[in-house]
Design an enzyme around this catalytic site. Structure first.
Site, PDB file in Angstrom:
ATOM      1  N   ASP A 218      -3.622   5.708   6.403  1.00  8.02           N
ATOM      2  CA  ASP A 218      -3.973   5.894   7.451  1.00  8.02           C
ATOM      3  C   ASP A 218      -5.393   6.058   8.607  1.00  8.02           C
ATOM      4  O   ASP A 218      -5.155   5.484   9.588  1.00  8.02           O
ATOM      5  CB  ASP A 218      -4.902   7.343   5.934  1.00  8.02           C
TER       6      ASP A 218
ATOM      7  N   PHE B  39      -2.149  15.787   4.340  1.00  3.60           N
ATOM      8  CA  PHE B  39      -2.716  15.284   3.004  1.00  3.60           C
ATOM      9  C   PHE B  39      -1.392  14.743   1.949  1.00  3.60           C
ATOM     10  O   PHE B  39      -1.171  16.073   1.909  1.00  3.60           O
ATOM     11  CB  PHE B  39      -3.357  15.898   2.350  1.00  3.60           C
TER      12      PHE B  39
ATOM     13  N   LYS C  28       0.040   6.596   8.957  1.00  2.00           N
ATOM     14  CA  LYS C  28      -0.297   8.201   9.503  1.00  2.00           C
ATOM     15  C   LYS C  28      -0.856   7.518  10.611  1.00  2.00           C
ATOM     16  O   LYS C  28      -1.540   7.661  10.561  1.00  2.00           O
ATOM     17  CB  LYS C  28      -0.437   8.615   8.082  1.00  2.00           C
TER      18      LYS C  28
ATOM     19  N   GLU D 162       0.891  -1.328  -0.183  1.00  2.00           N
ATOM     20  CA  GLU D 162       0.200   0.356   0.220  1.00  2.00           C
ATOM     21  C   GLU D 162       0.648   1.085   0.336  1.00  2.00           C
ATOM     22  O   GLU D 162       2.447   0.888   0.805  1.00  2.00           O
ATOM     23  CB  GLU D 162      -0.655  -0.017   1.780  1.00  2.00           C
ATOM     24  N   ASP D 163       0.125   2.429  -0.438  1.00  2.00           N
ATOM     25  CA  ASP D 163       1.418   3.123  -0.570  1.00  2.00           C
ATOM     26  C   ASP D 163       0.798   4.590   1.014  1.00  2.00           C
ATOM     27  O   ASP D 163       1.832   4.746   1.283  1.00  2.00           O
ATOM     28  CB  ASP D 163       0.354   5.008  -1.605  1.00  2.00           C
TER      29      ASP D 163
ATOM     30  N   ASP E 163      -1.804  10.481  -4.497  1.00  2.00           N
ATOM     31  CA  ASP E 163      -2.157  11.852  -4.985  1.00  2.00           C
ATOM     32  C   ASP E 163      -2.987  12.473  -4.756  1.00  2.00           C
ATOM     33  O   ASP E 163      -3.849  12.066  -3.281  1.00  2.00           O
ATOM     34  CB  ASP E 163      -2.829  11.402  -6.495  1.00  2.00           C
TER      35      ASP E 163
END
Length: 176
Positions: A105, A154, A133, A101-102, A161
């Protein structure tokens, strides 16, 4: 909807990302010495990170696959509803699976995927994320391999993105 004016300062450089990918690739190689290893990239954000990590996994029998899963849409906050847009093409039953995963969160999407993959019979399941995060976490989820821990901003760049923009940045930044 929130309005952002511009991309902020560089938080993590491309060189730092690649060095960390090499370290994580080595850790994965040490943990999974036997059996097929399936890397599942969560599109679209994880592509660059997954590529860097798997280049550093030594002499493995590996398969890659991709899923498109969303809980964001065109927003900066998770909707809390997970939608599978593209499912796996690979059978993961009795296989070692690493979800790539990028960013983790809220954790909602990955928590859902973890249960989904366990239900499909994955033998061992790990989560590898470029960014963690923890301030945004809404479920009890701890990734197994973490590139970097980031502040509650963000984040964009290196595949991440905002409404399909900023993925091409060769570093990690944030929107201000």
């Amino acid at each position: 909807m929130e309005k952002f004016e511009t991309v902020g300062e560089v938080m993590i450089t491309e060189e730092q990302i690649r060095a960390r990918a090499a370290e994580i690739g080595k850790l994965i190689s040490e943990e999974f010495k036997e059996g097929e290893l399936i890397f599942v990239g969560i599109l679209k954000g994880a592509v660059m990170w997954m590529s860097d990590v798997i280049k550093n996994v030594s002499n493995r029998d590996m398969t890659i696959d991709f899923m498109i899963v969303s809980s964001y849409g065109a927003s900066t906050k998770s909707s809390g509803i997970v939608k599978i847009v593209k499912d796996l093409d690979t059978d993961i039953k009795d296989k070692n699976v690493i979800i790539v995963e990028d960013i983790v969160d809220s954790g909602i999407t990955l928590n859902y995927l973890k249960q989904y993959f366990e239900g499909r019979g994955a033998k061992n399941l790990r989560i590898c994320t470029l960014l963690d995060k923890p301030a945004g976490r809404r479920v009890d989820l701890v990734p197994d391999y973490v590139g970097f821990v980031v502040e509650d901003k963000f984040i964009v760049g290196y595949g991440l993105d905002f409404d399909q923009k900023y993925r091409q940045l060769p570093y990690i930044s944030f929107l201000k």
